[in-house]
Design a protein around this motif. Structure first.
Motif, PDB file in Angstrom:
ATOM      1  N   SER A 147       0.888  -1.066   0.052  1.00  0.00           N
ATOM      2  CA  SER A 147      -0.069   0.078   0.066  1.00  0.00           C
ATOM      3  C   SER A 147       0.943   1.338   0.109  1.00  0.00           C
ATOM      4  CB  SER A 147      -0.874  -0.016   1.048  1.00  0.00           C
ATOM      5  OG  SER A 147      -0.098  -0.077   2.552  1.00  0.00           O
ATOM      6  N   GLY A 148       1.956   1.121  -0.202  1.00  0.00           N
ATOM      7  CA  GLY A 148       2.831   2.487   0.021  1.00  0.00           C
ATOM      8  C   GLY A 148       3.306   2.946   1.349  1.00  0.00           C
ATOM      9  N   PRO A 149       3.817   4.143   1.325  1.00  0.00           N
ATOM     10  CA  PRO A 149       3.985   4.937   0.103  1.00  0.00           C
ATOM     11  C   PRO A 149       5.175   4.734  -0.353  1.00  0.00           C
ATOM     12  CG  PRO A 149       4.805   6.077   2.367  1.00  0.00           C
ATOM     13  CD  PRO A 149       4.063   4.734   2.700  1.00  0.00           C
ATOM     14  N   GLY A 150       5.050   4.717  -1.852  1.00  0.00           N
ATOM     15  CA  GLY A 150       6.444   4.477  -2.812  1.00  0.00           C
ATOM     16  C   GLY A 150       6.987   3.071  -2.518  1.00  0.00           C
ATOM     17  N   LEU A 151       8.297   2.828  -2.644  1.00  0.00           N
ATOM     18  CA  LEU A 151       8.927   1.755  -2.286  1.00  0.00           C
ATOM     19  C   LEU A 151       8.904   1.456  -0.666  1.00  0.00           C
ATOM     20  CD1 LEU A 151      12.253   2.267  -4.513  1.00  0.00           C
ATOM     21  CD2 LEU A 151      10.874   0.136  -4.119  1.00  0.00           C
ATOM     22  N   THR A 152       8.556   0.462  -0.407  1.00  0.00           N
ATOM     23  CA  THR A 152       8.503   0.002   0.971  1.00  0.00           C
ATOM     24  C   THR A 152       9.643  -0.901   1.495  1.00  0.00           C
ATOM     25  OG1 THR A 152       6.914  -1.668   0.322  1.00  0.00           O
ATOM     26  CG2 THR A 152       6.156   0.468   1.318  1.00  0.00           C
ATOM     27  N   ALA A 153       9.978  -1.886   0.612  1.00  0.00           N
ATOM     28  CA  ALA A 153      11.043  -3.007   1.253  1.00  0.00           C
ATOM     29  C   ALA A 153      11.691  -3.517  -0.167  1.00  0.00           C
ATOM     30  CB  ALA A 153      10.432  -3.973   1.940  1.00  0.00           C
ATOM     31  N   VAL A 154      12.966  -4.040   0.227  1.00  0.00           N
ATOM     32  CA  VAL A 154      13.908  -4.655  -0.772  1.00  0.00           C
ATOM     33  C   VAL A 154      14.387  -5.933  -0.105  1.00  0.00           C
ATOM     34  CG1 VAL A 154      15.655  -4.899  -2.307  1.00  0.00           C
ATOM     35  CG2 VAL A 154      14.236  -3.089  -2.485  1.00  0.00           C
ATOM     36  N   ARG A 155      14.279  -7.022  -0.504  1.00  0.00           N
ATOM     37  CA  ARG A 155      14.792  -8.373   0.425  1.00  0.00           C
ATOM     38  C   ARG A 155      15.702  -9.061  -0.613  1.00  0.00           C
ATOM     39  NH1 ARG A 155       9.227  -8.065   1.187  1.00  0.00           N
ATOM     40  NH2 ARG A 155       8.503  -7.312   3.367  1.00  0.00           N
ATOM     41  N   LEU A 156      16.814  -9.216  -0.263  1.00  0.00           N
ATOM     42  CA  LEU A 156      18.091  -9.999  -0.930  1.00  0.00           C
ATOM     43  C   LEU A 156      18.155 -11.382  -0.196  1.00  0.00           C
ATOM     44  CD1 LEU A 156      20.507  -7.231  -1.610  1.00  0.00           C
ATOM     45  CD2 LEU A 156      18.666  -7.878  -2.979  1.00  0.00           C
ATOM     46  N   THR A 157      17.787 -12.490  -1.119  1.00  0.00           N
ATOM     47  CA  THR A 157      17.981 -13.922  -0.441  1.00  0.00           C
ATOM     48  C   THR A 157      19.627 -14.169  -0.978  1.00  0.00           C
ATOM     49  OG1 THR A 157      15.810 -14.375  -0.859  1.00  0.00           O
ATOM     50  CG2 THR A 157      17.405 -16.220  -0.407  1.00  0.00           C
ATOM     51  N   THR A 158      20.456 -14.438  -0.041  1.00  0.00           N
ATOM     52  CA  THR A 158      21.984 -14.763  -0.145  1.00  0.00           C
ATOM     53  C   THR A 158      22.102 -16.265   0.398  1.00  0.00           C
ATOM     54  OG1 THR A 158      22.875 -13.891   1.873  1.00  0.00           O
ATOM     55  CG2 THR A 158      22.305 -12.614   0.200  1.00  0.00           C
ATOM     56  N   ASP A 159      23.344 -16.718   0.064  1.00  0.00           N
ATOM     57  CA  ASP A 159      23.586 -18.083   0.525  1.00  0.00           C
ATOM     58  C   ASP A 159      24.225 -17.942   2.153  1.00  0.00           C
ATOM     59  OD1 ASP A 159      25.875 -16.684   0.103  1.00  0.00           O
ATOM     60  OD2 ASP A 159      27.059 -18.302  -1.196  1.00  0.00           O
ATOM     61  N   CYS A 160      24.323 -16.883   2.702  1.00  0.00           N
ATOM     62  CA  CYS A 160      24.711 -16.700   3.869  1.00  0.00           C
ATOM     63  C   CYS A 160      23.481 -15.920   4.846  1.00  0.00           C
ATOM     64  CB  CYS A 160      26.023 -16.005   4.291  1.00  0.00           C
ATOM     65  SG  CYS A 160      26.040 -14.376   3.315  1.00  0.00           S
ATOM     66  N   GLY A 161      22.425 -15.975   4.298  1.00  0.00           N
ATOM     67  CA  GLY A 161      21.420 -15.138   5.073  1.00  0.00           C
ATOM     68  C   GLY A 161      20.979 -14.022   4.329  1.00  0.00           C
ATOM     69  N   PRO A 162      19.429 -13.606   4.826  1.00  0.00           N
ATOM     70  CA  PRO A 162      18.794 -12.352   4.033  1.00  0.00           C
ATOM     71  C   PRO A 162      19.279 -11.147   4.460  1.00  0.00           C
ATOM     72  CG  PRO A 162      17.606 -13.429   5.998  1.00  0.00           C
ATOM     73  CD  PRO A 162      18.691 -14.327   5.796  1.00  0.00           C
ATOM     74  N   ILE A 163      19.135 -10.371   3.485  1.00  0.00           N
ATOM     75  CA  ILE A 163      19.589  -8.957   3.594  1.00  0.00           C
ATOM     76  C   ILE A 163      18.086  -8.258   3.179  1.00  0.00           C
ATOM     77  CG2 ILE A 163      20.974  -7.010   2.863  1.00  0.00           C
ATOM     78  CD1 ILE A 163      23.283  -8.752   2.186  1.00  0.00           C
ATOM     79  N   VAL A 164      17.824  -7.399   4.297  1.00  0.00           N
ATOM     80  CA  VAL A 164      16.577  -6.725   3.977  1.00  0.00           C
ATOM     81  C   VAL A 164      16.657  -5.085   4.361  1.00  0.00           C
ATOM     82  CG1 VAL A 164      14.067  -6.636   4.786  1.00  0.00           C
ATOM     83  CG2 VAL A 164      15.230  -8.790   4.766  1.00  0.00           C
ATOM     84  N   LEU A 165      16.000  -4.251   3.338  1.00  0.00           N
ATOM     85  CA  LEU A 165      15.973  -2.890   3.817  1.00  0.00           C
ATOM     86  C   LEU A 165      14.602  -2.606   3.744  1.00  0.00           C
ATOM     87  CD1 LEU A 165      17.399  -0.295   4.075  1.00  0.00           C
ATOM     88  CD2 LEU A 165      17.628  -0.076   1.503  1.00  0.00           C
ATOM     89  N   ASP A 166      14.033  -2.201   4.967  1.00  0.00           N
ATOM     90  CA  ASP A 166      12.507  -2.086   4.924  1.00  0.00           C
ATOM     91  C   ASP A 166      12.095  -0.568   5.422  1.00  0.00           C
ATOM     92  OD1 ASP A 166       9.959  -2.411   5.183  1.00  0.00           O
ATOM     93  OD2 ASP A 166       9.946  -4.086   7.070  1.00  0.00           O
ATOM     94  N   ARG A 167      11.324  -0.036   4.568  1.00  0.00           N
ATOM     95  CA  ARG A 167      10.912   1.286   5.061  1.00  0.00           C
ATOM     96  C   ARG A 167       9.289   1.315   4.948  1.00  0.00           C
ATOM     97  NH1 ARG A 167      11.633   6.381   0.918  1.00  0.00           N
ATOM     98  NH2 ARG A 167       9.918   4.928  -0.116  1.00  0.00           N
ATOM     99  N   ALA A 168       8.603   1.201   5.939  1.00  0.00           N
ATOM    100  CA  ALA A 168       7.331   1.090   5.872  1.00  0.00           C
ATOM    101  C   ALA A 168       6.444   2.593   6.142  1.00  0.00           C
ATOM    102  CB  ALA A 168       6.843   0.402   7.337  1.00  0.00           C
ATOM    103  N   ASP A 169       6.993   3.568   6.546  1.00  0.00           N
ATOM    104  CA  ASP A 169       6.455   4.755   6.855  1.00  0.00           C
ATOM    105  C   ASP A 169       6.960   5.816   6.042  1.00  0.00           C
ATOM    106  OD1 ASP A 169       9.079   5.336   7.689  1.00  0.00           O
ATOM    107  OD2 ASP A 169       8.568   5.716   9.590  1.00  0.00           O
TER     108      ASP A 169
END
Length: 411
Positions: free
Chosen positions: A233-255
């Motif tokens: 539901s936004g606003p705009g970009l809210t999250a990017v999730r990278l799946t890697t062989d040594c664990g996830p990398i998450v950049l989350d912006r909800a507000d």
């Protein structure tokens, strides 16, 4: 200082600029570029205010081109040019000329703008709304070294990305691409901190936000992995999730202002990632006037190719790249299974031909004889089992010998 000119010409506008500069005591021209804004009356105020704020960082001559639509056929055949000349405090750190074109002259705006360009200075053309499908082919766009559009203001933003890719010319750029500069910087910095191989990516954001599509295409183009586009539901970009062989990398912006960066094995970090105003976006674009090759590469990756890649990844979860260690282990397991199958076939053929076997295997194949040695032997004749029992024993032995062969063939 503000000067209004009605039914004027480009020559009179230039004279008015010189006169206004002398009147405020700044005859010297200290501007670094010419910014041409092509817009309508409805959006002219917001665009001019954003350009004025950006001029504090980049002093420039701002030319606002407004094409007025005449209501009657008689007015459309008459050409008229009205202008407002703003110098000094009314124009920020540069000069501003608002041009209103009526009638046939609206179709030849380049002839009005050309005499007003600063000599020996770069030219940037910006379309806040209603940008042409081919900016470089537009008469005003042909005058510029840099052409700025904004697909977010279009009726079908995602479809316009395809049109931008088809008509791309070095020097084209889009504010939807400028909006994701902080996201690209943060993701690149996060990947620099780990030595992992990215296997898949998920980009989450609004449905009709071209910035989300551009970020997904950039990641797919640079990492060469499947990228999934999910909605929020936004606003705009809210999250990017990278799946890697040594664990996830998450950049989350909800507000829309503060983001959280999560890396496996590291504490979570709060990152300032606010949504920027148009004036900040324009100021960033005016910092560099050379072609943006990274934008061109991401744009040419294509929305359709991005979606087809995501569909293939969803249909075949194993399509993503596996680490080299896992691939070697899979090959080793396959070779081991093939060797076991060959051994089983060899034993079955030896049993069928009557070759002596190991004691354990022979006792397994001759279950009835083992029972007879334990005191359960049936009635025998003088020299061995009865003919009927001997035939039955031979049939059971042949069936046992053929069993492994059938199992291997079935595999």
């Amino acid at each position: 200082m503000k000067t209004a000119l009605t039914d004027t010409t480009a020559s009179k506008i230039n004279k008015s600029l010189v006169k206004a500069r002398r009147a405020i005591g700044t005859p010297a021209v200290g501007m670094v570029l010419t910014l041409v804004i092509v817009t309508d009356e409805e959006n002219a105020y917001d665009a001019l205010r954003s350009a004025g704020d950006a001029s504090r960082e980049h002093p420039s001559r701002i030319l606002v081109v407004i094409k007025r639509v005449s209501r009657s056929h008689r007015d459309r055949t008459k050409s008229r040019l009205d202008a407002e000349v703003l110098v000094g405090a009314d124009a920020g750190t540069g000069e501003t000329v608002v041009l209103r074109l009526y009638g046939e002259v609206a179709d030849h705006a380049q002839s009005v703008v050309l005499p007003l360009l600063l000599p020996d200075a770069p030219v940037v053309v910006w379309w806040p709304v209603n940008a042409p499908l081919d900016p470089a082919g537009d008469p005003l766009g042909a005058l510029a070294q840099r052409r700025v559009t904004d697909t977010y203001a279009g009726e079908q933003p995602v479809r316009e990305l395809t049109a931008r890719a088809d008509s791309y010319t070095p020097g084209d750029t889009d504010l939807s691409w400028t909006r994701i500069t902080p996201w690209r910087s943060m993701l690149a910095a996060a990947l620099d901190q780990v030595t992992c191989e990215v296997q898949a990516v998920e980009v989450e954001g609004e449905e009709s936000n071209p910035s989300c599509e551009l970020l997904a295409m950039w990641l797919a183009d640079r990492l060469d992995v499947p990228v999934k586009r999910s909605l929020s539901s936004g606003p705009g970009l809210t999250a990017v999730r990278l799946t890697t062989d040594c664990g996830p990398i998450v950049l989350d912006r909800a507000d829309g202002s503060l983001a959280t960066l999560s890396i496996q094995g590291q504490p979570k970090r709060a990152v300032a990632l606010k949504r920027r105003d148009t004036s900040e976006l324009i100021a960033e674009e005016l910092r560099r006037l050379d072609p943006d090759d990274t934008y061109a590469s991401a744009l040419r990756y294509g929305v359709e190719r991005l979606r087809s890649s995501a569909h293939r990844s969803a249909a075949d979860p194993g399509a993503s790249k596996a680490p080299s260690g896992e691939r070697l282990a899979a090959v080793s397991r396959g070779l081991t299974e093939a060797s076991s199958a060959l051994d089983e076939v060899s034993r079955a053929l030896d049993e069928a031909s009557g070759t002596p076997k190991e004691p354990a295997r022979e006792s397994e194949l001759s279950g009835d004889s083992g029972k007879r040695s334990a005191g359960e032997s049936p009635a025998k004749g003088a020299g061995g089992p009865a003919p009927v029992e001997a035939a039955a024993e031979g049939s059971r032995g042949a069936a046992t010998a053929q069993g492994p062969v059938n199992r291997v063939v079935a595999k």
